[in-house]
Design an enzyme around this catalytic site. Structure first.
Site, PDB file in Angstrom:
ATOM      1  N   GLU A 436     -22.231  33.908  19.426  1.00 34.16           N
ATOM      2  CA  GLU A 436     -21.069  33.378  20.143  1.00 34.16           C
ATOM      3  C   GLU A 436     -20.669  31.995  19.639  1.00 34.16           C
ATOM      4  O   GLU A 436     -19.832  31.330  20.254  1.00 34.16           O
ATOM      5  CB  GLU A 436     -21.358  33.330  21.652  1.00 34.16           C
ATOM      6  CG  GLU A 436     -22.659  32.644  22.014  1.00 34.16           C
ATOM      7  CD  GLU A 436     -23.078  32.902  23.452  1.00 34.16           C
ATOM      8  OE1 GLU A 436     -22.219  33.222  24.279  1.00 34.16           O
ATOM      9  OE2 GLU A 436     -24.283  32.778  23.737  1.00 34.16           O
ATOM     10  N   ASP A 460     -16.911  33.652  24.382  1.00 36.42           N
ATOM     11  CA  ASP A 460     -17.218  32.305  23.889  1.00 36.42           C
ATOM     12  C   ASP A 460     -16.891  32.156  22.409  1.00 36.42           C
ATOM     13  O   ASP A 460     -16.415  31.104  21.984  1.00 36.42           O
ATOM     14  CB  ASP A 460     -18.698  31.978  24.126  1.00 36.42           C
ATOM     15  CG  ASP A 460     -18.918  31.401  25.518  1.00 36.42           C
ATOM     16  OD1 ASP A 460     -17.950  30.892  26.116  1.00 36.42           O
ATOM     17  OD2 ASP A 460     -20.057  31.473  26.017  1.00 36.42           O
TER      18      ASP A 460
END
Length: 589
Positions: A436, A460
């Site tokens: 992420e 994210d």
């Protein structure tokens, strides 16, 4: 009356068309008065009776649900019953009555203010919403103290009603008359609130957290609640109503299709299987996820165990929850993500304050490596639970190889301690990382040599890659999961994983995005993990696709330079299938 549109992240999907019924506010006027010290015992007794009456209310609602509804609904109400025994709520109020000689209503108000202040500053959604649970329970006691009848929502004035209120408690939602209540919109609450969980389990479309909804809505006006896209349309046009009615008909048709496909595999027309998994937050969501077609639990967010309390959960408490999840899902694997708090997710039992830039701060594995004892307790619980079903352990927010080496060293230490203590565990539990952070993508060839699986957290990753906070109204337009940079990063991850035969799961919101799913299928992402309710339409979409066609589209999309170019490419191979899903975006004037 002018047409108005309010937007917010939806809490429970679906579309409702009906007339607005405004529910009176929750908070009554609270009398402030002192009492003679000689009567404090009598006042305490009055307060305790109000608590007992509140317990009777919730018990009655819970018992009725025992006959009709699912376990998660009952458990939420049982949690509210437990709050009625909570020392911070009950004993603190009694102490105030006794020590300050004030009326029970005032003492209760002070206690609720105290609890609110203790949790204030938490921008983290879980904590905010657990605070809402305490307030809702406190208000139920307050109504009994004031002799105010409980709000009743059993009868509503319209055959198709969209209920609008400042707030709704889980018990109130559980008591709704489903025949006439078609949708909910509240000013408070959010997607992870217990009110939202109850609404989802009852399949009532809901949008919570619409700040301005109460002053803007008018009793009896027409409204469309589009909880698939998080929009409430007040005084919609005739054209909009007609568009949404057509969409409702397609949705009904789609549900019939989904039921027929329930036991069929998520397989493309040319026979390529795609794994479908569920993202969940509590073990009790597993039963619902399986009925929606989940083949595994792709993401179990363990932070729920940590954020709803004033102290950290013990090893035994965690073991019980992980074991429950594994046993309920078995023989399907469960991927449990280690504690992902920190940043703006501050647990009440830690000493950390919300940071100035929480998305880039002490969160995820960074927090766990700082709080080593906390991390080791969770790992011990996870490994002890591993004998009860197939488990995978997922580590969030890894951005550096040194972090991963530190994690594996701690895991080795935990395993050695369990072995020494002769505590059984599975030493072959696959270990993976959540990809992420862009740095992890750039180092992906190094990571795939050291992990057993990858999960791509597109929420994210999109935010970090595009430097755009999706919650920031000024830049959220930049937050696009199908941005060319995102597509190329996902391609890079999948390609690297394939070289080492590492399975890849994609578990962000992108996994359920009908625009993105064909691209992910074309990339041959092994498993898509999403909210359980999204599984049937995604399966239907996958079954309408051809891998050969999607691979050709992917090759062209990877050459695109803008989102518009990507959309144009994906639409040429996706649009005919999308229309059968009833997911056309109605136009608004």
């Amino acid at each position: 009356m002018a047409r108005k549109i309010l937007t917010q992240t939806a809490a429970s999907p679906g579309i409702a068309i009906g007339r607005v019924h405004l529910l009176a506010g929750l908070a009554p006027t609270i009398p402030h008065y002192w009492i003679p010290h000689a009567t404090t015992a009598k006042e305490i007794l009055r307060f305790q009776r109000a608590v007992t009456h509140a317990q009777d209310d919730l018990t009655r609602i819970r018992d009725r649900l025992c006959r009709f509804q699912s376990r998660d609904q009952r458990q939420i109400l049982e949690m509210h019953l437990l709050l009625l025994q909570d020392e911070m709520l009950v004993q603190h109020t009694i102490d105030l009555i006794r020590d300050r000689a004030i009326g029970a209503e005032w003492a209760l108000e002070k206690t609720l203010d105290y609890i609110n202040a203790a949790m204030l500053g938490a921008t983290e959604a879980y904590l905010r919403e657990r605070r809402a649970d305490v307030e809702q329970v406190g208000l139920r006691i307050l109504r009994h103290l004031l002799g105010i009848a409980d709000r009743t929502i059993k009868t509503v004035p319209y055959p198709a009603t969209i209920l609008i209120a400042a707030d709704l408690s889980p018990a109130e939602v559980a008591s709704l008359n489903r025949a006439h209540i078609k949708g909910l919109a509240t000013a408070r609450g959010g997607r992870t609130s217990h009110t939202a969980i109850i609404a989802r389990s009852l399949e009532i479309p809901a949008i919570l957290g619409l700040d301005a909804v109460v002053p803007l809505a008018r009793e009896g006006e027409l409204a469309i609640l589009d909880a698939d896209r998080g929009r409430l349309l007040l005084q919609p046009t005739r054209t909009e109503i007609a568009q949404y009615q057509r969409r409702q008909r397609r949705t009904t048709h789609g549900k019939r299709l989904y039921r027929r496909e329930r036991d069929l595999p998520a397989e493309t027309r040319d026979g390529v299987r795609v794994g479908l998994a569920a993202n969940i937050e509590v073990a009790d969501e597993i039963a619902h996820a399986l009925t929606q077609g989940a083949e595994s639990i792709g993401l179990f967010r363990s932070e729920y165990l940590f954020l709803n309390r004033a102290d950290s959960p013990s090893e035994e408490e965690q073991l019980a929850q992980y074991r429950l999840a594994l046993e309920q899902a078995a023989p399907r694997p469960v991927t449990i993500r280690t504690l992902d708090i920190g940043g703006d997710k501050i647990a009440a039992f830690t000493e950390y304050a919300v940071e100035a830039n929480p998305a880039l701060g002490l969160r995820g594995i960074r927090f766990c490596l700082r709080e080593r004892a906390l991390f080791m307790t969770q790992l011990r619980a996870l490994y002890r639970a591993s004998i009860y079903g197939p488990l995978r352990i997922l580590v969030p927010m890894i951005s550096d190889l040194e972090e991963w080496r530190a994690v594996t060293a701690i895991i080795a230490e935990v395993q050695q301690a369990l072995t020494t203590a002769r505590i059984p565990f599975d030493d072959r539990v696959p270990l993976g990382i959540m990809v992420e952070v862009p740095a992890t993508v750039m180092l992906i060839d190094d990571f795939v040599r050291q992990v057993q699986f990858l999960s791509i957290g597109t929420n994210d990753l999109t935010q970090y890659a595009l430097a755009a906070d999706r919650g920031n109204e000024h830049v959220s337009y930049l937050y696009r999961a199908i941005h060319p940079a995102m597509l190329r990063m996902i391609h890079r991850i999948v390609t690297a994983a394939r070289r080492y035969a590492i399975p890849v799961t994609l578990c962000g919101e992108m996994a359920a995005d009908p625009m993105a799913v064909p691209f992910l299928v074309g990339l041959e992402v092994a498993t898509l993990s999403m909210m359980p309710v999204s599984l049937p339409p995604v399966k239907h979409l996958i079954r309408s696709l051809s891998l050969v066609e999607q691979k050709a589209a992917v090759a062209r999309a990877l050459q695109a330079g803008t989102v518009a170019e990507v959309e144009a490419i994906l639409r040429t191979v996706r649009e005919p299938k999308l229309l059968t899903m009833g997911d056309e975006a109605p136009k608004t004037a």
